[in-house]
Structures are given as C-alpha cells and as structure tokens.
Write a protein that holds these residues in place. Structure first.
Motif, PDB file in Angstrom:
ATOM      1  N   LEU A   8      66.742  66.017  64.459  1.00 21.52           N
ATOM      2  CA  LEU A   8      67.766  64.784  64.738  1.00 21.52           C
ATOM      3  C   LEU A   8      67.493  63.542  64.079  1.00 21.52           C
ATOM      4  CD1 LEU A   8      68.630  65.787  68.634  1.00 21.52           C
ATOM      5  CD2 LEU A   8      70.045  66.510  66.412  1.00 21.52           C
ATOM      6  N   VAL A  30      63.650  66.689  68.163  1.00 20.02           N
ATOM      7  CA  VAL A  30      63.988  65.339  67.962  1.00 20.02           C
ATOM      8  C   VAL A  30      63.835  64.906  66.400  1.00 20.02           C
ATOM      9  CG1 VAL A  30      62.895  63.069  68.556  1.00 20.02           C
ATOM     10  CG2 VAL A  30      63.090  64.800  70.385  1.00 20.02           C
ATOM     11  N   ARG A  62      53.421  75.083  84.782  1.00 18.72           N
ATOM     12  CA  ARG A  62      52.338  74.684  83.808  1.00 18.72           C
ATOM     13  C   ARG A  62      53.145  74.330  82.586  1.00 18.72           C
ATOM     14  NH1 ARG A  62      46.455  76.633  83.628  1.00 18.72           N
ATOM     15  NH2 ARG A  62      45.590  75.711  81.880  1.00 18.72           N
ATOM     16  N   GLY A  63      53.960  75.312  82.136  1.00 18.63           N
ATOM     17  CA  GLY A  63      54.301  75.245  80.856  1.00 18.63           C
ATOM     18  C   GLY A  63      55.503  74.027  80.522  1.00 18.63           C
ATOM     19  N   ALA A  64      56.236  73.976  81.537  1.00 23.70           N
ATOM     20  CA  ALA A  64      57.327  72.771  81.492  1.00 23.70           C
ATOM     21  C   ALA A  64      56.865  71.395  82.058  1.00 23.70           C
ATOM     22  CB  ALA A  64      58.453  73.123  82.301  1.00 23.70           C
ATOM     23  N   LEU A  71      63.166  72.856  84.888  1.00 19.99           N
ATOM     24  CA  LEU A  71      62.645  73.955  84.450  1.00 19.99           C
ATOM     25  C   LEU A  71      60.926  74.081  85.010  1.00 19.99           C
ATOM     26  CD1 LEU A  71      63.084  73.688  80.841  1.00 19.99           C
ATOM     27  CD2 LEU A  71      63.757  75.625  81.950  1.00 19.99           C
ATOM     28  N   VAL A  85      61.662  61.296  75.202  1.00 19.11           N
ATOM     29  CA  VAL A  85      61.488  60.738  73.781  1.00 19.11           C
ATOM     30  C   VAL A  85      62.589  60.745  72.830  1.00 19.11           C
ATOM     31  CG1 VAL A  85      60.077  61.314  72.102  1.00 19.11           C
ATOM     32  CG2 VAL A  85      59.016  60.872  73.903  1.00 19.11           C
ATOM     33  N   MET A  86      63.231  62.052  73.117  1.00 17.10           N
ATOM     34  CA  MET A  86      64.301  62.334  72.301  1.00 17.10           C
ATOM     35  C   MET A  86      65.417  61.173  72.707  1.00 17.10           C
ATOM     36  SD  MET A  86      66.840  65.493  72.782  1.00 17.10           S
ATOM     37  CE  MET A  86      66.037  66.694  72.132  1.00 17.10           C
ATOM     38  N   GLU A 126      50.841  77.472  74.708  1.00 15.69           N
ATOM     39  CA  GLU A 126      51.004  77.029  75.971  1.00 15.69           C
ATOM     40  C   GLU A 126      52.548  77.099  76.469  1.00 15.69           C
ATOM     41  OE1 GLU A 126      49.569  74.501  79.195  1.00 15.69           O
ATOM     42  OE2 GLU A 126      48.429  75.558  77.637  1.00 15.69           O
ATOM     43  N   SER A 127      53.527  76.823  76.020  1.00 19.84           N
ATOM     44  CA  SER A 127      54.815  76.806  76.257  1.00 19.84           C
ATOM     45  C   SER A 127      55.847  76.421  74.939  1.00 19.84           C
ATOM     46  CB  SER A 127      55.181  75.865  77.386  1.00 19.84           C
ATOM     47  OG  SER A 127      55.595  74.807  77.061  1.00 19.84           O
ATOM     48  N   PRO A 128      56.917  76.920  75.239  1.00 18.04           N
ATOM     49  CA  PRO A 128      57.772  76.592  73.962  1.00 18.04           C
ATOM     50  C   PRO A 128      58.546  75.256  74.399  1.00 18.04           C
ATOM     51  CG  PRO A 128      58.856  78.201  75.502  1.00 18.04           C
ATOM     52  CD  PRO A 128      57.532  77.906  75.937  1.00 18.04           C
ATOM     53  N   ILE A 129      58.003  74.566  75.121  1.00 21.47           N
ATOM     54  CA  ILE A 129      58.698  72.968  75.271  1.00 21.47           C
ATOM     55  C   ILE A 129      58.305  72.095  74.073  1.00 21.47           C
ATOM     56  CG2 ILE A 129      58.765  71.154  76.527  1.00 21.47           C
ATOM     57  CD1 ILE A 129      59.731  73.671  78.125  1.00 21.47           C
ATOM     58  N   TRP A 180      66.124  68.776  82.486  1.00 24.46           N
ATOM     59  CA  TRP A 180      64.986  69.549  81.820  1.00 24.46           C
ATOM     60  C   TRP A 180      63.962  69.675  82.688  1.00 24.46           C
ATOM     61  CZ3 TRP A 180      64.950  72.117  77.195  1.00 24.46           C
ATOM     62  CH2 TRP A 180      65.961  71.624  76.442  1.00 24.46           C
ATOM     63  N   SER A 225      59.040  65.009  76.860  1.00 26.65           N
ATOM     64  CA  SER A 225      59.768  65.326  75.182  1.00 26.65           C
ATOM     65  C   SER A 225      61.220  64.806  75.441  1.00 26.65           C
ATOM     66  CB  SER A 225      59.657  66.907  75.112  1.00 26.65           C
ATOM     67  OG  SER A 225      58.259  66.990  74.725  1.00 26.65           O
ATOM     68  N   LEU A 282      60.891  71.249  71.489  1.00 24.06           N
ATOM     69  CA  LEU A 282      62.054  70.071  71.690  1.00 24.06           C
ATOM     70  C   LEU A 282      61.513  68.716  70.634  1.00 24.06           C
ATOM     71  CD1 LEU A 282      62.511  69.169  75.490  1.00 24.06           C
ATOM     72  CD2 LEU A 282      64.250  69.613  73.528  1.00 24.06           C
ATOM     73  N   ASP A 283      60.178  68.630  70.628  1.00 21.80           N
ATOM     74  CA  ASP A 283      59.731  67.631  69.831  1.00 21.80           C
ATOM     75  C   ASP A 283      60.092  67.735  68.061  1.00 21.80           C
ATOM     76  OD1 ASP A 283      58.554  66.443  71.906  1.00 21.80           O
ATOM     77  OD2 ASP A 283      56.689  67.466  71.730  1.00 21.80           O
ATOM     78  N   GLU A 339      62.705  52.240  83.363  1.00 20.58           N
ATOM     79  CA  GLU A 339      61.209  52.015  83.571  1.00 20.58           C
ATOM     80  C   GLU A 339      60.984  51.158  84.870  1.00 20.58           C
ATOM     81  OE1 GLU A 339      59.603  50.173  80.066  1.00 20.58           O
ATOM     82  OE2 GLU A 339      60.452  51.651  78.808  1.00 20.58           O
ATOM     83  N   VAL A 369      57.987  68.701  79.787  1.00 17.17           N
ATOM     84  CA  VAL A 369      59.057  68.680  79.464  1.00 17.17           C
ATOM     85  C   VAL A 369      59.871  67.370  79.479  1.00 17.17           C
ATOM     86  CG1 VAL A 369      60.386  69.609  81.302  1.00 17.17           C
ATOM     87  CG2 VAL A 369      61.138  70.167  78.931  1.00 17.17           C
TER      88      VAL A 369
END
Lengths: 282, 284
Positions: A54, A51, B186-188, B180, B197-198, A41-44, B177, B194, A47-48, B86, B191
C-alpha cells in the motif's frame, strides 16, 4: 612445491576447507531457523507486507500528482523517480537493516547468545539474512512482478549500473549493520528502552537517508547536506547508482569510507559495553 | 460498602483519569532521563512522519489540489488523532491483542469496574504520551490561521466531532484486528501493532490520486482515509459537503462491527480463558 608434496598440501587444505564449510553450514542453518520462525509463527506478519504494498502504491500516486506539473525535478524525470521509489521498497528490509538486536537486549535472550558457538555478529547477520529471504519471497519478488501493472520500469539504467548497484548494496548492508551495532551499544550505554532509540533512529533515517524522497528533491538544499551522512550512504547511494544519477565511483567511495570508518567504532563500542550488558526476562 | 452509594459513572471516570494522570506524573518524575528520551523520541517521530509529505509539498508548492498550508492542516489533523490515541489509550490499551494474547485481560476483568470503563481510562497518560498530540494541535491552529478558515462555533464543533470520530475509527480498527487474539492468543498477540503501523505509516499521504479500487480499500478494509485525508477535506471545504459526515458515520459503523466481534471474542475467552500462563506464573 617448496618441499610440500601433494598429500601434505591436501592435509593442510582439508581442515581449512572443512572449517569453512562447517561455518557456512552453520550460517545457513541459522538463517533457515530465522526464516521459519517468521513464517511459522502466524500469518499476521503478512499484514506488514500489505503495508509495504500500500505504501509504494500511495507513494507512486503522490509522485505522479506532484510531478505532473514538473516533468523533471532535481535532474530526475518522473520515470526515474518512480523506479527509485519502487526499488527503495524492494530493498526496504536491506536498507533498514534491522537485526533485532534491541529486542534481544530487551527480552534477555542476548545472554544465551553468548553461550552459542558463533559470535554475536555472525548470529545476528545469519538470522537477518534468513528473515530477508522471507521478505523477498513474499513481498519484494511479487512487487517486482507487479511493476508493469504499477507502470514502473524496475530495471537499472544500464548493465553497468546494475552491477555497481550489487556492489553498492553490499557496502550499504555493511554500513547498516555497523549502525545497528552502534545503536545497540548506545542502548546499553545509556540504559534506554529500545523503543525510544529505535523510534529516534527511524525518525532520523526516514528523513535523511533518501529512502522516501530522493535527496535531490528535498527543498532548501537539504539533500546536499544529507548526502554525506552514513544514512544516505546506505540508502540513497545505491538507489542513485541504480537509476544512473550521480557519479557511481564517487558514491561507492563515500560508501566504502563509511563502511571502513564505522566498523572499528562499532566493534570498539561493543567491547567497551560488554560488561554493562544485563539480561532480564527470558 | 453499605450506606455508600456508587458515584455517577462520569464522576468515577474522571477519578480514574485522575489516578492514571497521577501515576503518569510519578513515572515522569521518577526517571527524568527515560521520560526525556521517550517524550523526545515520540515528538521527533511525529515530526518525521509528517516531514516526508511536508517536504514534498514545500518543494512542489503543494500536492495536486492541496496547497502547502492545506497539506500541513491534513498532517496536523492526523498527527493530533494519533497523538490522542497515544495520550488516552497507552499501555497496550490500543494494542489490545497484546493484553488478550498475554492473558492480561484477566487483570482487568477481576477489577470492580466495567471493561469499557477500564478501556477508556486505564491508558491515560497526559504527561508522557502527549508529545504528538500537542504538536498536532499546535500545527492545526497554525495552519488554520494560515489558510484563513472562518473559525465559527459550527466549524469548531465539526472539528471536535471529526477528531473524536477519527479516534473512534482507529480504536475500532485496532480492536477489530485485536479480537483475533481471543482465538489465537499467541499467533495474534502482535496483530494490533501491525494494524496500527498500517494506519500511522500511510496516514500522511493524500489519497486523491488513487484509483477507485485502492481508494475504496483505504476507506473500508484499511480505513486510512478516515485518519486524516477525508475529514481534512471536509473541514477545508474541498469537494462535496457529505464528506464532513462520512467520518462520524464510518466511526459508528466500525464501532458496531468491532463491538460485535470483540463481544464474540470475549464469550470465547469466557469459555477458554488464557492459555498462556503456566502454573508457576511464567508465560508460554
């Protein structure tokens, strides 16, 4: 041969063999499609995994700080705690055991799944295994290889502990899948948004499963109460077996009891909820 | 309308916040069951996010140089920051990549208000989204009294500036982010979830024991340190005094970079538009 000669036996065995091999092929193809859907789908999604890298680095550093003054805590040495933490991260996806059921209910593709020539449980399980393969290749194996750099011994306490850990992981995944289907059924029953129930489950599981903090290291004797819950049977039990803490047979027995007890409940809840399923979106 | 002057921007923003708050209240009263589950889940999650570090601190009487009460302060601070996000940037305003990726930015661009006003006001949900913020602020007050900090006007001002700066870092990081999605809708699209979440998954841990490379990374490429650890150190008087200024400075730098990239992305969006909608309305 009880009246069955060899050609007759072959005629009886071959259809069964073919059916089983077709089934396995189906599982394999479904798993492969799920794996490529993650990676293609995508290289995003990387990132998970960043995480996760880290998080384990942070946790290891925190353990080193807090155990500098307590070389042994809750019967565990610093080395054992570090191994526990690393292995918990290596198998994070298996312990979490999320199969995407809620998303499927939310975006409505559960409706089309009923039309596929495979049961829901088989579909979701195959897809989950496929996604796990990606996680293993891109995160768990690199993390395992990086263990010496992180100053962690990634090996089990003994060969027997390693073998029993494998058995325990099978039971762990079985409990995790049963819990996932029970949560999915609750979602349908109460007509809730998947985020609410997912987040509630994540919140409870993070605390009571022993995934982040070994239960023996929880204050106020909380761990002794939590270790009888299914969350702990799915996560804490295999990790304890891996590092050689606790009686492995007792831990396996508790896991088996939960696996045996939860699946009939999960299947009954799905049957009872089947007519309540509503597919929107798509 | 002829003869009617435009209201002051602050007044206008207050009105827009009021409208958003009213709509949030309508949602709460419309479906109480959903609200209770959503609010309860958010509150439970924020407690659970803190619980790991908190239980460790309780078990070992603190973490390194941090006493248990100081750990609570740090956790409360970062919970208040994420709770404020939030409360003020809900409905995918923080997760801007979803809006861009789904072509929903058009819905904002066609409205008669600047984009930045929409970003600052559209995601406000003070009733359904404030669970974590209330818990964070409550624990912040409680831990402050336990630690025995001299609460002066200057200290409160520093707290407010630090909180605002931490929120700005989180927002800027998410938009950095999220931009992007202008180039890869679609791909991002996901993002931002993610990247967020980090920040939320790693914020409860004190970063003291990390080596310089990892620590540097957590203050630049993944600015987790600015969500709780560094500002809490500054407010608690741990370490050198420049730490108090570090988070506002970081907010400024991250803001400038994110704004530059986001504007660049907007120009790209102006040329290409959304590629996600079919002529009959469905998303690709």
């Amino acid at each position: 041969m009880n009246g069955l000669d060899e050609p007759h036996l072959v005629n009886l065995v071959n259809p069964v063999k073919n059916a089983v091999s077709a089934r396995l092929r189906g599982y394999g193809k479904t798993a492969a499609m799920a794996a490529t859907s993650v990676a293609g789908e995508s290289p995003i999604f990387l990132l998970d995994y960043a995480v996760r890298f880290l998080r384990v680095a942070l946790l290891l550093s925190v353990w080193r700080i807090v155990m500098a003054r307590h070389p042994v805590a809750g019967g565990m040495s610093l080395g054992e705690v570090l191994t526990y933490t690393l292995v918990a991260e290596l198998f994070a996806e298996q312990f979490a055991c999320r199969i995407g059921l809620e998303d499927s209910l939310w975006d409505g593709n559960v409706a089309t799944r009923f039309a596929r020539p495979m049961s829901l449980v088989e579909q979701f399980t195959s897809e989950t295994v496929g996604k796990w393969a990606v996680g293993w290749v891109l995160c768990s194996i690199p993390l395992l290889l990086a263990a010496p750099l992180l100053g962690v011994d990634p090996w089990p306490a003994s060969v027997a502990a390693g073998l029993l850990f494998a058995v325990s992981m099978v039971l762990s995944v079985s409990i995790g899948l049963a819990l996932e289907f029970i949560m999915g059924a609750l979602l349908v029953w109460f007509q809730l948004s998947p985020w609410s129930i997912n987040r509630t489950r994540d919140a409870i599981a993070a605390l009571v499963s022993g995934r982040v903090i070994p239960l023996a290291l929880l204050p106020w004797g909380l761990g002794r109460a939590f270790e009888w819950l299914p969350f702990a049977a799915a996560v804490s039990a295999p990790l304890r077996i891996f590092i050689g803490a606790g009686d492995p047979l007792c831990l396996l027995a508790v896991q088996a009891a939960w696996a045996i007890g939860l699946w009939p409940v999960a299947l009954w809840m799905w049957r009872a909820n089947r007519q309540r399923l509503a597919g929107y979106g798509g | 309308m002829e003869g009617k002057s435009e209201p002051n921007i602050v007044v206008r923003m207050m009105r827009l916040w009021g409208i958003a708050a009213w709509m949030d209240l309508l949602w709460v009263t419309k479906d109480l069951k959903q609200f209770v589950f959503y609010f309860g889940a958010e509150a439970l999650l924020s407690v659970a996010a803190m619980s790991t570090t908190l239980l460790l601190a309780a078990r070992f009487n603190g973490i390194g140089a941090w006493s248990t009460d100081q750990v609570v302060f740090m956790l409360a601070y970062s919970t208040a920051v994420m709770g404020a996000m939030e409360t003020f940037f809900n409905f995918n305003v923080l997760e801007i990549s979803r809006r861009i990726g789904r072509g929903q930015l058009d819905h904002v661009l066609v409205q008669p208000r600047p984009l930045w006003v929409a970003i600052l006001t559209e995601g406000f949900c003070p009733f359904s989204g404030s669970g974590s913020l209330l818990i964070g602020l409550g624990l912040l007050a409680w831990s402050t009294s336990r630690i025995g900090i001299a609460v002066t006007t200057g200290w409160i001002a520093l707290l407010l500036v630090s909180l605002a700066a931490s929120c700005a870092v989180v927002l800027a990081f998410s938009y950095l982010w999220g931009s992007l999605a202008f180039w890869s809708p679609r791909g991002a699209e996901e993002v931002c979830s993610s990247s967020n979440v980090m920040l939320s998954a790693l914020r409860p841990f004190p970063l003291d024991g990390l080596g310089p490379v990892l620590l540097g990374g957590m203050l630049t490429f993944a600015p987790i340190g600015f969500v709780g650890w560094l500002p809490a150190r500054g407010l608690l008087g741990m370490g050198p005094s420049w730490q108090s200024a570090a988070t506002p400075l970081a907010a400024l730098l991250f803001g400038i970079v994110a704004s530059f990239i986001f504007r660049k992305g907007l120009r790209e969006y102006g040329r290409t538009g959304s590629q996600r909608y079919l002529s009959h309305g469905h998303r690709r």
